[in-house]
Design a protein around this motif. Structure first.
Motif, PDB file in Angstrom:
ATOM      1  N   ILE A  54     -15.768  11.692  37.174  1.00  0.00           N
ATOM      2  CA  ILE A  54     -14.380  12.074  37.477  1.00  0.00           C
ATOM      3  C   ILE A  54     -13.403  11.214  36.679  1.00  0.00           C
ATOM      4  CG2 ILE A  54     -12.612  12.097  39.289  1.00  0.00           C
ATOM      5  CD1 ILE A  54     -14.947  12.893  41.241  1.00  0.00           C
ATOM      6  N   ILE A  55     -13.628   9.909  36.648  1.00  0.00           N
ATOM      7  CA  ILE A  55     -12.748   9.016  35.889  1.00  0.00           C
ATOM      8  C   ILE A  55     -12.730   9.417  34.417  1.00  0.00           C
ATOM      9  CG2 ILE A  55     -12.507   6.635  35.043  1.00  0.00           C
ATOM     10  CD1 ILE A  55     -13.553   5.769  37.877  1.00  0.00           C
ATOM     11  N   SER A  56     -13.895   9.709  33.864  1.00  0.00           N
ATOM     12  CA  SER A  56     -13.968  10.122  32.456  1.00  0.00           C
ATOM     13  C   SER A  56     -13.195  11.409  32.222  1.00  0.00           C
ATOM     14  CB  SER A  56     -15.434  10.328  32.042  1.00  0.00           C
ATOM     15  OG  SER A  56     -16.155   9.125  32.129  1.00  0.00           O
ATOM     16  N   GLY A  57     -13.317  12.339  33.164  1.00  0.00           N
ATOM     17  CA  GLY A  57     -12.594  13.605  33.037  1.00  0.00           C
ATOM     18  C   GLY A  57     -11.093  13.443  33.079  1.00  0.00           C
ATOM     19  N   VAL A  58     -10.626  12.376  33.708  1.00  0.00           N
ATOM     20  CA  VAL A  58      -9.194  12.119  33.814  1.00  0.00           C
ATOM     21  C   VAL A  58      -8.666  11.356  32.597  1.00  0.00           C
ATOM     22  CG1 VAL A  58      -7.429  10.878  35.140  1.00  0.00           C
ATOM     23  CG2 VAL A  58      -9.165  12.228  36.334  1.00  0.00           C
ATOM     24  N   ILE A  59      -9.417  10.352  32.115  1.00  0.00           N
ATOM     25  CA  ILE A  59      -8.842   9.463  31.098  1.00  0.00           C
ATOM     26  C   ILE A  59      -9.113   9.869  29.649  1.00  0.00           C
ATOM     27  CG2 ILE A  59      -8.835   7.500  32.666  1.00  0.00           C
ATOM     28  CD1 ILE A  59     -11.165   6.314  31.062  1.00  0.00           C
ATOM     29  N   PHE A  60     -10.174  10.632  29.387  1.00  0.00           N
ATOM     30  CA  PHE A  60     -10.493  10.957  27.997  1.00  0.00           C
ATOM     31  C   PHE A  60     -10.016  12.362  27.632  1.00  0.00           C
ATOM     32  CE2 PHE A  60     -13.943   7.839  28.939  1.00  0.00           C
ATOM     33  CZ  PHE A  60     -13.513   6.858  28.064  1.00  0.00           C
ATOM     34  N   PRO A  61      -9.551  12.537  26.381  1.00  0.00           N
ATOM     35  CA  PRO A  61      -9.084  13.858  25.951  1.00  0.00           C
ATOM     36  C   PRO A  61     -10.223  14.804  25.552  1.00  0.00           C
ATOM     37  CG  PRO A  61      -8.759  12.259  24.198  1.00  0.00           C
ATOM     38  CD  PRO A  61      -9.255  11.494  25.398  1.00  0.00           C
ATOM     39  N   PHE A  62     -11.407  14.276  25.313  1.00  0.00           N
ATOM     40  CA  PHE A  62     -12.581  15.060  24.926  1.00  0.00           C
ATOM     41  C   PHE A  62     -12.362  15.861  23.641  1.00  0.00           C
ATOM     42  CE2 PHE A  62     -13.575  13.750  29.106  1.00  0.00           C
ATOM     43  CZ  PHE A  62     -14.919  13.437  29.008  1.00  0.00           C
ATOM     44  N   ILE A  63     -11.724  15.194  22.687  1.00  0.00           N
ATOM     45  CA  ILE A  63     -11.585  15.784  21.356  1.00  0.00           C
ATOM     46  C   ILE A  63     -12.635  15.212  20.404  1.00  0.00           C
ATOM     47  CG2 ILE A  63      -9.153  16.413  21.555  1.00  0.00           C
ATOM     48  CD1 ILE A  63      -8.429  13.790  20.194  1.00  0.00           C
ATOM     49  N   LYS A  64     -13.273  14.128  20.816  1.00  0.00           N
ATOM     50  CA  LYS A  64     -14.318  13.505  20.006  1.00  0.00           C
ATOM     51  C   LYS A  64     -15.694  13.920  20.528  1.00  0.00           C
ATOM     52  CE  LYS A  64     -13.950   9.331  18.737  1.00  0.00           C
ATOM     53  NZ  LYS A  64     -13.885   7.860  18.712  1.00  0.00           N
ATOM     54  N   THR A  65     -16.608  14.096  19.606  1.00  0.00           N
ATOM     55  CA  THR A  65     -17.980  14.452  19.970  1.00  0.00           C
ATOM     56  C   THR A  65     -18.606  13.398  20.873  1.00  0.00           C
ATOM     57  OG1 THR A  65     -18.229  15.646  17.888  1.00  0.00           O
ATOM     58  CG2 THR A  65     -20.245  15.040  19.031  1.00  0.00           C
ATOM     59  N   SER A  66     -18.327  12.128  20.612  1.00  0.00           N
ATOM     60  CA  SER A  66     -18.928  11.059  21.426  1.00  0.00           C
ATOM     61  C   SER A  66     -18.480  11.149  22.882  1.00  0.00           C
ATOM     62  CB  SER A  66     -18.588   9.689  20.848  1.00  0.00           C
ATOM     63  OG  SER A  66     -17.205   9.444  20.892  1.00  0.00           O
ATOM     64  N   GLN A  67     -17.270  11.638  23.122  1.00  0.00           N
ATOM     65  CA  GLN A  67     -16.795  11.795  24.501  1.00  0.00           C
ATOM     66  C   GLN A  67     -17.518  12.950  25.187  1.00  0.00           C
ATOM     67  OE1 GLN A  67     -12.595  12.179  23.813  1.00  0.00           O
ATOM     68  NE2 GLN A  67     -12.318   9.991  23.482  1.00  0.00           N
ATOM     69  N   GLN A  68     -17.779  13.996  24.451  1.00  0.00           N
ATOM     70  CA  GLN A  68     -18.517  15.126  25.031  1.00  0.00           C
ATOM     71  C   GLN A  68     -19.966  14.740  25.314  1.00  0.00           C
ATOM     72  OE1 GLN A  68     -17.868  18.733  22.827  1.00  0.00           O
ATOM     73  NE2 GLN A  68     -15.666  18.375  22.705  1.00  0.00           N
ATOM     74  N   ILE A  69     -20.576  14.007  24.379  1.00  0.00           N
ATOM     75  CA  ILE A  69     -21.951  13.542  24.603  1.00  0.00           C
ATOM     76  C   ILE A  69     -21.997  12.629  25.821  1.00  0.00           C
ATOM     77  CG2 ILE A  69     -23.823  12.138  23.645  1.00  0.00           C
ATOM     78  CD1 ILE A  69     -22.979  13.228  20.859  1.00  0.00           C
ATOM     79  N   MET A  70     -21.004  11.741  25.941  1.00  0.00           N
ATOM     80  CA  MET A  70     -20.917  10.843  27.090  1.00  0.00           C
ATOM     81  C   MET A  70     -20.909  11.641  28.398  1.00  0.00           C
ATOM     82  SD  MET A  70     -17.632   8.605  28.277  1.00  0.00           S
ATOM     83  CE  MET A  70     -16.753  10.147  28.433  1.00  0.00           C
ATOM     84  N   GLY A  71     -20.055  12.653  28.459  1.00  0.00           N
ATOM     85  CA  GLY A  71     -19.954  13.460  29.675  1.00  0.00           C
ATOM     86  C   GLY A  71     -21.271  14.121  30.041  1.00  0.00           C
ATOM     87  N   TRP A  72     -21.931  14.714  29.049  1.00  0.00           N
ATOM     88  CA  TRP A  72     -23.204  15.377  29.321  1.00  0.00           C
ATOM     89  C   TRP A  72     -24.300  14.377  29.666  1.00  0.00           C
ATOM     90  CZ3 TRP A  72     -23.196  19.903  31.070  1.00  0.00           C
ATOM     91  CH2 TRP A  72     -22.260  20.856  30.627  1.00  0.00           C
ATOM     92  N   CYS A  73     -24.267  13.190  29.060  1.00  0.00           N
ATOM     93  CA  CYS A  73     -25.254  12.155  29.418  1.00  0.00           C
ATOM     94  C   CYS A  73     -25.103  11.759  30.885  1.00  0.00           C
ATOM     95  CB  CYS A  73     -25.098  10.933  28.518  1.00  0.00           C
ATOM     96  SG  CYS A  73     -25.809  11.125  26.885  1.00  0.00           S
ATOM     97  N   PHE A  74     -23.864  11.593  31.327  1.00  0.00           N
ATOM     98  CA  PHE A  74     -23.652  11.253  32.739  1.00  0.00           C
ATOM     99  C   PHE A  74     -24.127  12.380  33.658  1.00  0.00           C
ATOM    100  CE2 PHE A  74     -20.035   8.104  31.711  1.00  0.00           C
ATOM    101  CZ  PHE A  74     -20.863   6.997  31.903  1.00  0.00           C
ATOM    102  N   ILE A  75     -23.749  13.614  33.356  1.00  0.00           N
ATOM    103  CA  ILE A  75     -24.126  14.739  34.228  1.00  0.00           C
ATOM    104  C   ILE A  75     -25.634  14.917  34.269  1.00  0.00           C
ATOM    105  CG2 ILE A  75     -24.050  17.252  34.469  1.00  0.00           C
ATOM    106  CD1 ILE A  75     -21.137  17.098  33.394  1.00  0.00           C
ATOM    107  N   LEU A  76     -26.257  15.034  33.093  1.00  0.00           N
ATOM    108  CA  LEU A  76     -27.711  15.249  33.050  1.00  0.00           C
ATOM    109  C   LEU A  76     -28.466  14.022  33.542  1.00  0.00           C
ATOM    110  CD1 LEU A  76     -27.996  17.124  29.644  1.00  0.00           C
ATOM    111  CD2 LEU A  76     -28.096  18.097  31.949  1.00  0.00           C
ATOM    112  N   GLY A  77     -27.950  12.845  33.234  1.00  0.00           N
ATOM    113  CA  GLY A  77     -28.600  11.613  33.673  1.00  0.00           C
ATOM    114  C   GLY A  77     -28.666  11.492  35.179  1.00  0.00           C
TER     115      GLY A  77
END
Length: 130
Positions: A54-77
């Motif tokens: 949730i914090i990541s979804g609020v603070i990051f713009p998700f325009i970078k690939t590394s931010q998208q990978i981060m989000g999926w790593c947290f969800i799948l992890g």
């Protein structure tokens, strides 16, 4: 991606409350002390990571690939880590341990670790602009 993170974060957070109550009450007599502790670890990690999702979804713009990978790593992890622990605990309590879940738990943990590394990198890049 932000909406996906907020939805998954909310769902995983709510489920951690449900699973925590289920483990503490409905499964208390069925689990040994060791299984109870393992189940609680799964619940605790699920809640921690629901919050960081949730914090990541609020603070990051998700325009970078590394931010998208981060989000999926947290969800799948969190799904692989916590849910494999739940499966191992429940199957062990029924004397039919699902051993195939054993290798899935560390894979989930590795994804969580990668998520945290990417979170730290991305957060430090944002902090430069603040």
């Amino acid at each position: 991606m932000k909406d996906i993170l907020l939805i998954f974060g909310g769902i995983l957070g709510g489920l951690s409350v449900l699973f925590g109550a289920f483990g503490a009450h409905a499964l208390k007599n069925k689990f040994s002390e060791e299984l109870q502790k393992s189940f609680e670890t799964g619940v605790r990690y699920q809640m921690y990571h629901a919050l960081i999702i949730i914090i990541s979804g609020v603070i990051f713009p998700f325009i970078k690939t590394s931010q998208q990978i981060m989000g999926w790593c947290f969800i799948l992890g969190v799904i692989l880590f916590s849910f494999s622990i739940y499966g191992l605990c429940l199957s062990s309590a029924n004397n039919n341990k699902w051993k195939f879940l054993g290798p899935i738990t560390p894979l989930g943990g590795l994804l969580l670790l990668i998520g945290w590394i990417l979170f730290t990198i991305n957060a430090s890049e944002i902090a430069i602009y603040l």
